[in-house]
Write an enzyme that holds these catalytic residues in place. Structure first.
Site, PDB file in Angstrom:
ATOM      1  CG  HIS A  17      -1.931  -1.021   1.337  1.00  0.00           C
ATOM      2  ND1 HIS A  17      -2.111  -1.809   2.449  1.00  0.00           N
ATOM      3  CD2 HIS A  17      -2.880  -1.422   0.450  1.00  0.00           C
ATOM      4  CE1 HIS A  17      -3.136  -2.630   2.251  1.00  0.00           C
ATOM      5  NE2 HIS A  17      -3.607  -2.437   1.040  1.00  0.00           N
ATOM      6  CE  LYS A  41     -13.349  -6.631   1.344  1.00  0.00           C
ATOM      7  NZ  LYS A  41     -12.148  -6.141   0.663  1.00  0.00           N
ATOM      8  NE  ARG A  90      -2.889  -7.072  -4.582  1.00  0.00           N
ATOM      9  CZ  ARG A  90      -3.675  -7.292  -3.555  1.00  0.00           C
ATOM     10  NH1 ARG A  90      -3.143  -7.582  -2.405  1.00  0.00           N
ATOM     11  NH2 ARG A  90      -4.974  -7.225  -3.659  1.00  0.00           N
ATOM     12  CB  SER A 128      -4.249  -6.756   4.399  1.00  0.00           C
ATOM     13  OG  SER A 128      -3.942  -5.485   3.920  1.00  0.00           O
TER      14      SER A 128
HETATM   15  P1  ADP Z   1      -9.868  -3.654  -0.468  1.00  0.00           P
HETATM   16  O1  ADP Z   1     -10.555  -4.376   0.630  1.00  0.00           O
HETATM   17  O2  ADP Z   1     -10.597  -2.437  -0.944  1.00  0.00           O
HETATM   18  O3  ADP Z   1      -9.333  -4.488  -1.595  1.00  0.00           O
HETATM   19  P2  ADP Z   1      -7.164  -3.436   0.474  1.00  0.00           P
HETATM   20  O4  ADP Z   1      -6.719  -2.701   1.685  1.00  0.00           O
HETATM   21  O5  ADP Z   1      -6.987  -4.898   0.461  1.00  0.00           O
HETATM   22  O6  ADP Z   1      -8.643  -2.998   0.291  1.00  0.00           O
HETATM   23  O7  ADP Z   1      -6.465  -2.817  -0.807  1.00  0.00           O
HETATM   24  C1  ADP Z   1      -6.649  -1.481  -1.186  1.00  0.00           C
HETATM   25  C2  ADP Z   1      -6.084  -1.294  -2.563  1.00  0.00           C
HETATM   26  O8  ADP Z   1      -4.691  -1.538  -2.533  1.00  0.00           O
HETATM   27  C3  ADP Z   1      -6.646  -2.256  -3.612  1.00  0.00           C
HETATM   28  O9  ADP Z   1      -6.704  -1.577  -4.841  1.00  0.00           O
HETATM   29  C4  ADP Z   1      -5.625  -3.354  -3.668  1.00  0.00           C
HETATM   30  O10 ADP Z   1      -5.610  -3.989  -4.939  1.00  0.00           O
HETATM   31  C5  ADP Z   1      -4.353  -2.550  -3.448  1.00  0.00           C
HETATM   32  N1  ADP Z   1      -3.267  -3.342  -2.880  1.00  0.00           N
HETATM   33  C6  ADP Z   1      -3.286  -4.163  -1.816  1.00  0.00           C
HETATM   34  N2  ADP Z   1      -2.084  -4.737  -1.612  1.00  0.00           N
HETATM   35  C7  ADP Z   1      -1.281  -4.258  -2.592  1.00  0.00           C
HETATM   36  C8  ADP Z   1       0.077  -4.501  -2.979  1.00  0.00           C
HETATM   37  N3  ADP Z   1       0.849  -5.367  -2.329  1.00  0.00           N
HETATM   38  N4  ADP Z   1       0.541  -3.846  -4.050  1.00  0.00           N
HETATM   39  C9  ADP Z   1      -0.247  -3.016  -4.744  1.00  0.00           C
HETATM   40  N5  ADP Z   1      -1.516  -2.751  -4.464  1.00  0.00           N
HETATM   41  C10 ADP Z   1      -2.033  -3.368  -3.409  1.00  0.00           C
END
Ligand code: ADP
Length: 162
Positions: A17, A41, A90, A128
């Site tokens: 992130h 979630k 990703r 995450s």
């Molecule tokens: P959500 O529940 O909305 O998917 P996340 O916190 O899991 O929320 O992710 C928020 C955003 O960050 C999403 O667009 C996700 O694809 C992106 N994201 C999560 N992990 C990574 C990573 N390792 N690299 C790039 N983008 C990421």
């Protein structure tokens, strides 16, 4: 003033992130990391905890703010007078869902653009969910999350085990 919203659950924020946030700061004057309430979630961290973890992680970045929101993302984007949404991409597995989400948001408000950013290759397989799983099994997550997030993970998982 170009403002972008980076929405997500951030349960918890990872280095992936942070990598996306840093890239976004080069393109926009103001980046708002918007933590979604997302009760459905069943997050490990409360909304307040997730927000605080993000706030600490972006403190050193002058054009980044942390906030939280509930309800429709496009409405939040409008309230913040932002021009776009950033999402991280990703692997191919992210694509279908993200594509659907972006087109739906465009249907809801055609003035809001979605921009996809790819993280550094080291973070392509980082999520995450995986970080929580490794921490739960007692693994070392120090190269995947900032130190304060690692501490919070250990503390929260200890409490939930007790
Ligand atoms: P959500 O529940 O909305 O998917 P996340 O916190 O899991 O929320 O992710 C928020 C955003 O960050 C999403 O667009 C996700 O694809 C992106 N994201 C999560 N992990 C990574 C990573 N390792 N690299 C790039 N983008 C990421």
């Amino acid at each position: 003033m170009r403002t972008v919203i980076y929405p997500g659950s951030f349960d918890p924020l990872t280095n992936g992130h942070l990598d996306v946030i840093q890239r976004a700061t080069k393109l926009f004057d103001r980046v708002i990391v918007a933590v979604a309430k997302n009760e459905s979630k069943n997050p490990l961290f409360t909304l307040e905890e997730r927000l605080e973890l993000v706030e600490r992680a972006v403190k050193h970045l002058p054009n980044v703010e942390a906030d939280c929101f509930d309800g429709l993302l496009v409405d939040y984007v409008q309230r913040q007078s932002a021009q776009a949404i950033i999402r991280g991409l990703r692997a191919v597995s992210d694509f279908e869902f993200e594509f659907q989400l972006a087109l739906m948001n465009r249907k809801l408000n055609e003035n809001v653009e979605t921009i996809f950013m790819m993280p550094k290759d080291t973070y392509v397989f980082l999520s995450s969910r995986i970080v929580k799983e490794i921490a739960r099994l007692g693994g070392d997550v120090s190269s995947f999350v900032p130190a304060h997030v690692q501490k919070a993970l250990v503390g929260t998982l200890m409490v939930s085990k007790a």
